[in-house]
Motif scaffolding. Structure first.
Motif, mmCIF file in Angstrom:
data_model
loop_
_atom_site.group_PDB
_atom_site.id
_atom_site.type_symbol
_atom_site.label_atom_id
_atom_site.label_comp_id
_atom_site.label_asym_id
_atom_site.label_seq_id
_atom_site.Cartn_x
_atom_site.Cartn_y
_atom_site.Cartn_z
ATOM 1 N N GLN A 141 -0.968 11.313 7.260
ATOM 2 C CA GLN A 141 0.277 10.624 6.536
ATOM 3 C C GLN A 141 -0.123 9.746 5.530
ATOM 4 O OE1 GLN A 141 3.338 8.830 9.022
ATOM 5 N NE2 GLN A 141 3.794 7.230 7.737
ATOM 6 N N VAL A 142 -1.215 8.908 5.850
ATOM 7 C CA VAL A 142 -1.790 7.674 4.940
ATOM 8 C C VAL A 142 -2.256 8.326 3.467
ATOM 9 C CG1 VAL A 142 -4.111 7.798 5.518
ATOM 10 C CG2 VAL A 142 -3.228 5.637 5.062
ATOM 11 N N ARG A 143 -2.683 9.597 3.904
ATOM 12 C CA ARG A 143 -3.333 10.121 2.341
ATOM 13 C C ARG A 143 -2.125 10.503 1.472
ATOM 14 N NH1 ARG A 143 -7.230 10.552 6.015
ATOM 15 N NH2 ARG A 143 -9.317 10.260 5.273
ATOM 16 N N SER A 144 -1.145 10.894 2.080
ATOM 17 C CA SER A 144 0.129 11.044 1.306
ATOM 18 C C SER A 144 0.895 9.973 0.696
ATOM 19 C CB SER A 144 1.033 11.854 2.126
ATOM 20 O OG SER A 144 1.791 11.035 2.908
ATOM 21 N N ALA A 195 -9.422 -1.552 1.116
ATOM 22 C CA ALA A 195 -9.587 -0.540 2.171
ATOM 23 C C ALA A 195 -8.256 -0.440 3.086
ATOM 24 C CB ALA A 195 -10.797 -0.637 3.118
ATOM 25 N N ILE A 196 -7.780 0.531 3.547
ATOM 26 C CA ILE A 196 -6.795 0.622 4.468
ATOM 27 C C ILE A 196 -7.238 1.260 5.645
ATOM 28 C CG2 ILE A 196 -5.618 2.824 3.597
ATOM 29 C CD1 ILE A 196 -2.891 1.323 4.444
ATOM 30 N N PHE A 197 -6.987 0.692 6.802
ATOM 31 C CA PHE A 197 -7.336 1.028 8.246
ATOM 32 C C PHE A 197 -6.072 1.536 8.991
ATOM 33 C CE2 PHE A 197 -11.379 -1.110 7.563
ATOM 34 C CZ PHE A 197 -11.087 -1.781 6.763
ATOM 35 N N VAL A 198 -6.063 2.948 9.358
ATOM 36 C CA VAL A 198 -5.043 3.552 10.115
ATOM 37 C C VAL A 198 -5.704 3.974 11.450
ATOM 38 C CG1 VAL A 198 -3.771 3.322 8.198
ATOM 39 C CG2 VAL A 198 -4.795 5.694 8.792
ATOM 40 N N THR A 203 0.920 -1.223 0.120
ATOM 41 C CA THR A 203 0.000 -0.040 -0.056
ATOM 42 C C THR A 203 0.913 1.164 0.059
ATOM 43 O OG1 THR A 203 -0.041 0.071 2.395
ATOM 44 C CG2 THR A 203 -1.755 -1.121 1.381
ATOM 45 N N GLY A 204 2.005 1.001 0.455
ATOM 46 C CA GLY A 204 2.889 2.381 0.496
ATOM 47 C C GLY A 204 2.800 3.054 1.892
ATOM 48 N N PHE A 205 2.040 2.333 2.799
ATOM 49 C CA PHE A 205 2.087 3.137 4.010
ATOM 50 C C PHE A 205 2.783 2.443 4.955
ATOM 51 C CE2 PHE A 205 -0.212 2.522 8.475
ATOM 52 C CZ PHE A 205 0.082 3.863 8.701
ATOM 53 N N THR A 206 3.715 3.433 5.744
ATOM 54 C CA THR A 206 4.749 2.945 6.507
ATOM 55 C C THR A 206 4.527 3.146 7.870
ATOM 56 O OG1 THR A 206 5.751 5.302 6.199
ATOM 57 C CG2 THR A 206 6.496 3.461 4.397
ATOM 58 N N GLY A 207 3.424 3.628 8.532
ATOM 59 C CA GLY A 207 3.177 3.806 9.892
ATOM 60 C C GLY A 207 3.243 2.476 10.547
ATOM 61 N N SER A 208 3.304 2.788 11.986
ATOM 62 C CA SER A 208 3.552 1.534 12.957
ATOM 63 C C SER A 208 2.409 0.422 13.296
ATOM 64 C CB SER A 208 4.158 2.022 13.930
ATOM 65 O OG SER A 208 3.319 2.699 14.748
ATOM 66 N N ALA A 209 1.186 1.170 12.673
ATOM 67 C CA ALA A 209 0.285 0.065 12.746
ATOM 68 C C ALA A 209 -0.934 0.428 11.858
ATOM 69 C CB ALA A 209 -0.556 0.511 14.353
ATOM 70 N N GLY A 210 -1.633 -0.641 11.361
ATOM 71 C CA GLY A 210 -2.606 -0.470 10.367
ATOM 72 C C GLY A 210 -3.025 -1.826 9.898
ATOM 73 N N HIS A 240 -10.927 4.490 9.463
ATOM 74 C CA HIS A 240 -10.371 4.629 10.809
ATOM 75 C C HIS A 240 -10.159 3.241 11.610
ATOM 76 C CE1 HIS A 240 -9.547 6.175 14.830
ATOM 77 N NE2 HIS A 240 -9.400 7.417 14.358
ATOM 78 N N LEU A 241 -8.868 3.096 11.926
ATOM 79 C CA LEU A 241 -8.848 1.643 12.555
ATOM 80 C C LEU A 241 -9.611 1.350 13.787
ATOM 81 C CD1 LEU A 241 -6.809 -0.906 12.270
ATOM 82 C CD2 LEU A 241 -5.360 0.438 13.738
ATOM 83 N N VAL A 242 -9.948 2.473 14.674
ATOM 84 C CA VAL A 242 -10.542 2.319 15.868
ATOM 85 C C VAL A 242 -12.088 2.668 15.700
ATOM 86 C CG1 VAL A 242 -10.836 3.215 18.322
ATOM 87 C CG2 VAL A 242 -8.440 3.110 17.078
ATOM 88 N N ASP A 243 -12.520 3.705 14.908
ATOM 89 C CA ASP A 243 -13.873 3.982 14.827
ATOM 90 C C ASP A 243 -14.620 3.212 13.817
ATOM 91 O OD1 ASP A 243 -12.957 5.733 16.643
ATOM 92 O OD2 ASP A 243 -13.106 7.592 15.252
ATOM 93 N N ALA A 244 -13.943 2.613 12.927
ATOM 94 C CA ALA A 244 -14.539 2.034 11.584
ATOM 95 C C ALA A 244 -13.661 0.798 11.623
ATOM 96 C CB ALA A 244 -14.818 2.699 10.679
ATOM 97 N N PRO A 245 -13.313 -0.228 12.395
ATOM 98 C CA PRO A 245 -12.246 -1.156 12.123
ATOM 99 C C PRO A 245 -12.543 -2.010 11.092
ATOM 100 C CG PRO A 245 -13.644 -1.607 14.187
ATOM 101 C CD PRO A 245 -14.133 -0.456 13.446
ATOM 102 N N PRO A 246 -11.458 -3.107 10.860
ATOM 103 C CA PRO A 246 -11.842 -4.217 9.733
ATOM 104 C C PRO A 246 -13.326 -5.005 9.765
ATOM 105 C CG PRO A 246 -9.557 -4.099 10.256
ATOM 106 C CD PRO A 246 -10.359 -2.808 11.194
ATOM 107 N N ALA A 247 -13.501 -5.226 11.033
ATOM 108 C CA ALA A 247 -14.575 -6.113 11.511
ATOM 109 C C ALA A 247 -16.024 -5.323 10.882
ATOM 110 C CB ALA A 247 -14.832 -6.507 12.810
ATOM 111 N N THR A 248 -15.919 -4.131 11.069
ATOM 112 C CA THR A 248 -17.225 -3.282 10.642
ATOM 113 C C THR A 248 -17.267 -3.234 9.189
ATOM 114 O OG1 THR A 248 -16.990 -2.080 12.722
ATOM 115 C CG2 THR A 248 -18.280 -1.057 10.963
#
Lengths: 617, 617
Positions: A94-97, A84-87, A67-74, A108-116
């Protein structure tokens, strides 16, 4: 005596800008072809390795590669017709760049997590793949329920489909394993194994499956070099209630000497044998302890399918490791003294250089790392230094890059959060500095944060008290002004291990009792978006409090381990009580007394001024 | 002007000694015969009614009838060859005086709960009976797991086997149902139903099953008289997302007028129709909201067996009810003013009479109830007054009986915890008094408890803060002396409903956010076993705090509602900060100002002295 300019260099930290949006399109297309071949509708791609490590090796950066996303969680989910990507909140910008939003919707990883998302998007009757080594038992359970709610099925898939198309995937790391000297570890392996065996017996289990490499490192007194900033050996272990444990580690990481030392107490095996051994134990109908919040779902499946019983619950090593022994505590004190002197050299330099207005955030990182490296025993920094000038200080997890690097201008607050790995201890310290003159608001906010810090540092509490019961102490002074900070007050810290160590923490979620010997951070803060950030962080040790006549409870308190001055120019002493001033002056006196012998005379003079008592004014 | 002696009488509280060990043997024998007839190995007998009420009607006291144990919490299990009774720490002494230990082994309800005992004692292959109306969904689940672990089966049995052998079982109560005046309720039924419907929609459910009579009373603006000290109508309800709700209540409790009023918005049905109606909804594949922590397991079974879906989770009415509206808050203030004047008359009398050394704990209960009854509008006391002299004060749930009744001797602390039910509000207040001279230790402990009380009363906290985040404020002053108290700091309080109301509380377990309009108790204490008890309790209202310049968060604070002096002779003012003294003096000034118009001149003069500012000395 003038402070001589020196050449500074960061060797443990890089400042590369996040890569631009990756060429995701062909990769995602290749993945979809591969999934079709496997008969799957989609795949979940978490940012995770088999151990749920905080830092993962490059070979496990599947999410970033795809995906290109280099954050530490997602995590990402790729289906046939959508992805979809969840961060979390930290990474929404950052994810949008980094990610091609034509391909991935941002969730949103917390408000709209993968399960939802699965419930809403996964077509009924289809199969969603997941790599059972990269999800915890709990995590897989949540995905399984979501798939069921969508009328679909979650299917374990091995090997990971990404690996078939990631042609230039880096090899797994082969950092050498070293023994952790008994002088630092403080307890030999047989003694630890006997205590672990007793815990396994208490849990009425036959064996403990250890999938957290921190626990492996602690139990066998070894350290490694497989991930950044934490001396971890990527390895698994099985520890039976009685008898020889097995360590599963790539043999290429072991010298003959280390192997020989280990084999005195442990069977050393290749990682490939791990799954078979777990299955064999399960076939004997053994009860195997597994931490469902960190252990890979694959392990639970091996046990269940082979007829074994899982004892779900925390790995007992976590608490044993968190309670430091006398040697580890002495090591921590020595490490803090060494680190404190390095930090003071940095602070003296900064005070001298910063008024020019020419220093940048990266200059500060390089200078601080150099001061630490000059101790001659620095093994690594314990995490990438957070070096935030002005508005960057308000970004709680800011990481400076060449592109974001900012001059530290006069009138700005500068927040620097850093730490070191020494063989005798892991450090973590934040100081907030001012270049030029602070505003009244800055001093008000800084002093409120300091009041919270002191409230935690001075607290006295009965044995059995949890971090949740203390967390608010760090906030009352902010609350009364309508302010707060949006993170916990403190986390556990390892002994030449991870700078973030469970299970105890000072947070409203910290329901673990604070035990004597635990080391935690004390780091309240305040962040004004687009303006500045303030954080004051010391490490503290839980220890017995001074006896009180008539006491009915065993009392504990904190010993502050970190030694470095707190910026006096940012303190509005009218907001402090006499007790708070007394604490600060006593702390500063201890800093000066402990460190001055280790400093050159110019730095010692600077420290003397920086630790002058408030009561002397 | 002399205070004229009066005749005092307690009408709402009795002082009967606990009955001696019951003739359990024939009852247990009869039960075993009945179980044999039913093909069961044993039966679980909880102290519970179908609503999980705190106070249960005599017809539901199956545990007391079978075992002799009259405490407010507990359970028994009778098997063919053994039996056990489970009570918590409060009742370990009482149970031994009431229960035949030849028949029942005594177990600890918390440390060795029924589930553990079942695993160890229930023979494999057998069937353990339980009444599915008397266990919650969660509770039945725990029992079911324990039976499975023992290789046995948990079997629902209806009607309750006890009822077949309890030949003189009292009839179910038929307390009249009355409408709760809109002037006190502050919101009419259609408005409440619209809000409840919106909550049901948010939960994506079709209907809400209401099994808590407090919620029924609140939703339909009715009150009843079926249990002691709480104006509850025993009743169930089903509230659909849209359309008319159904109330299931014994028609004999309703006058024609009340029935007519209710039927304007509600279908009023007999309790026998409840199970059928739930089954009918479930047959239509509806999703029914059920609070699994309070709803009877029988209800969950009806839903599941008929093909409905259960939405498990808290009853949304609980939070709506906890947040008081403007009329309820005004009612609470009026009730507190009335109750405060009654308490002050009691305190003035006590101060005058107690030095004689002749007063007993029961005298105090009778006097206080009489003072409240003289208001002319007392509906009931809100719980049996805890009236503990000297060592009795250290028993947190002490209930005085003719046998335990003790003279309040000079030099002793006297703890009195009491409350009233008025139509406009429910009160709950504890004061700790001294007869003669306190010791220095008593004053030290009292002042530390007072510091905790003031810390809660003065606290300012952001919207969203939970009771758990504030609880420690009540303890710090005790902790620093090595002391603590072993109960929560505060519970929610109803509006002419239960004096113990969820979901919010101030306790380390209080994870519910404190919302504006909630009423809670603030009651830190200290207990020295076999010596004395101290507790200072006021009710507080969560409300918006005074605005602060620069505030970024919406801030809340507490308004102290309870109005009565705090014993000045027990305060060591050297332990108080100027802010704490300022709070106490301002509180006392408000007490005097608010109440003096309602008092005769002698009592007003006493109050004037009792509320003299500490700063005036």
């Amino acid at each position: 005596m003038p402070i001589v300019p020196r050449m500074f260099e960061a060797r443990f930290q890089t400042f590369d800008d996040p890569p631009p949006p990756a060429a995701s399109a062909p990769r995602v297309a290749a993945l979809r072809t591969e999934l079709l071949r496997l008969g799957l509708t989609g795949l979940v791609i978490p940012r995770a390795d088999r151990h749920q490590n905080e830092y993962v090796p490059p070979s496990e950066e599947r999410l970033a590669w795809l995906t290109g996303f280099t954050g530490s969680a997602g995590a990402a989910i790729v289906l046939a017709d959508r992805a979809a990507i969840f961060v979390d909140g930290r990474y929404q910008v950052q994810v949008r760049s980094q990610v091609d939003t034509e391909i991935f919707s941002i969730e949103h990883l917390v408000d709209a997590p993968p399960a939802t998302w699965i419930e809403a998007n996964l077509p009924a009757g289809t199969q969603l793949g997941y790599d059972p080594w990269l999800h915890t038992v709990d995590g897989a359970e949540r995905l399984r329920k979501a798939c069921a709610a969508a009328g679909a099925t979650l299917v374990a898939v091995e090997p990971n489909p990404i690996d078939a198309i990631w042609t230039d995937r880096p090899p797994s790391p082969l950092g050498p394993v070293v023994t952790h000297d008994l002088r630092y570890a403080g307890e030999d392996v047989p003694s630890k194994l006997a205590r672990i065996g007793a815990e396994i017996a208490k849990l009425r289990a036959d064996a403990l499956i250890v999938s957290d490499p921190h626990a492996v490192a602690w139990a066998f007194n070894i350290r490694g070099a497989d991930v950044a900033h934490t001396p971890l050996p990527l390895a698994f272990a099985v520890i039976p209630r009685e008898g020889r444990p097995s360590l599963y580690v790539d043999g290429r990481k072991l010298t003959n000497t280390v192997r020989h030392t280990l084999e005195a107490q442990i069977d050393v095996k290749e990682p490939a044998a791990f799954a078979d051994d777990v299955t064999t134990l399960a076939t004997k109908h053994q009860t195997l302890r597994l931490d469902q919040a960190t252990a890979a779902d694959a392990l639970a499946q091996f046990v269940t399918e082979a007829g074994g019983t899982i004892s779900r619950g925390p790995d007992p090593i976590a608490t044993m490791k968190a309670v430091k022994n006398a040697a580890e505590i002495e090591g921590a004190r020595a490490a803090q003294r060494r680190d404190g002197a390095a930090v003071v050299r940095f602070l003296a330099w900064f005070t001298h250089e910063a008024p020019s207005g020419k220093l940048t955030e990266i200059d500060a990182v390089a200078a601080l790392e150099t001061c630490r490296r000059e101790t001659g025993v620095l093994k690594d920094i314990s995490f990438p230094t957070i070096s935030g000038a002005g508005p960057h200080g308000a970004i709680v997890h800011y990481r400076v890059t060449n592109g974001s690097n900012r001059r530290i201008a006069p009138g700005e607050l500068f927040l620097i959060d850093s730490g070191a790995q020494y063989e005798d201890g892991t450090t973590d310290i934040t100081r907030t500095l001012i270049v030029g003159m602070p505003t009244a608001e800055m001093r008000d906010r800084f002093t409120r944060v300091l009041k919270g810090h002191i409230a935690i540092a001075r607290s006295v509490f009965p044995e059995g008290t949890t971090g949740a019961q203390l967390d608010s102490l760090a906030r009352f002074a902010l609350w009364s002004a309508g302010l707060d900070f949006d993170h916990g007050t403190g986390h556990g810290v390892g002994s030449y291990l991870s700078v973030h160590e469970g299970p105890a923490r000072i947070s409203k979620l910290g329901t673990t009792a604070l035990k004597r010997g635990m080391i935690l951070s004390n780091e309240p803060g305040y962040y004004k978006a687009d303006a500045y950030g303030i954080r004051i962080e010391n490490l503290v040790l839980v220890r017995e409090a001074a006896p009180v006549a008539g006491a009915e409870k065993a009392l504990n308190t904190f010993e502050t381990l970190t030694l470095a001055p707190i910026e006096r120019r940012l303190i509005d002493r009218r907001l402090l009580t006499p007790e708070e001033i007394g604490w600060l002056d006593a702390y500063h006196a201890r800093v000066a007394e402990t460190l001055s012998d280790d400093l050159d005379s110019a730095t010692a003079a600077w420290l003397d001024a920086a630790t002058r008592p408030l009561t002397a004014e």
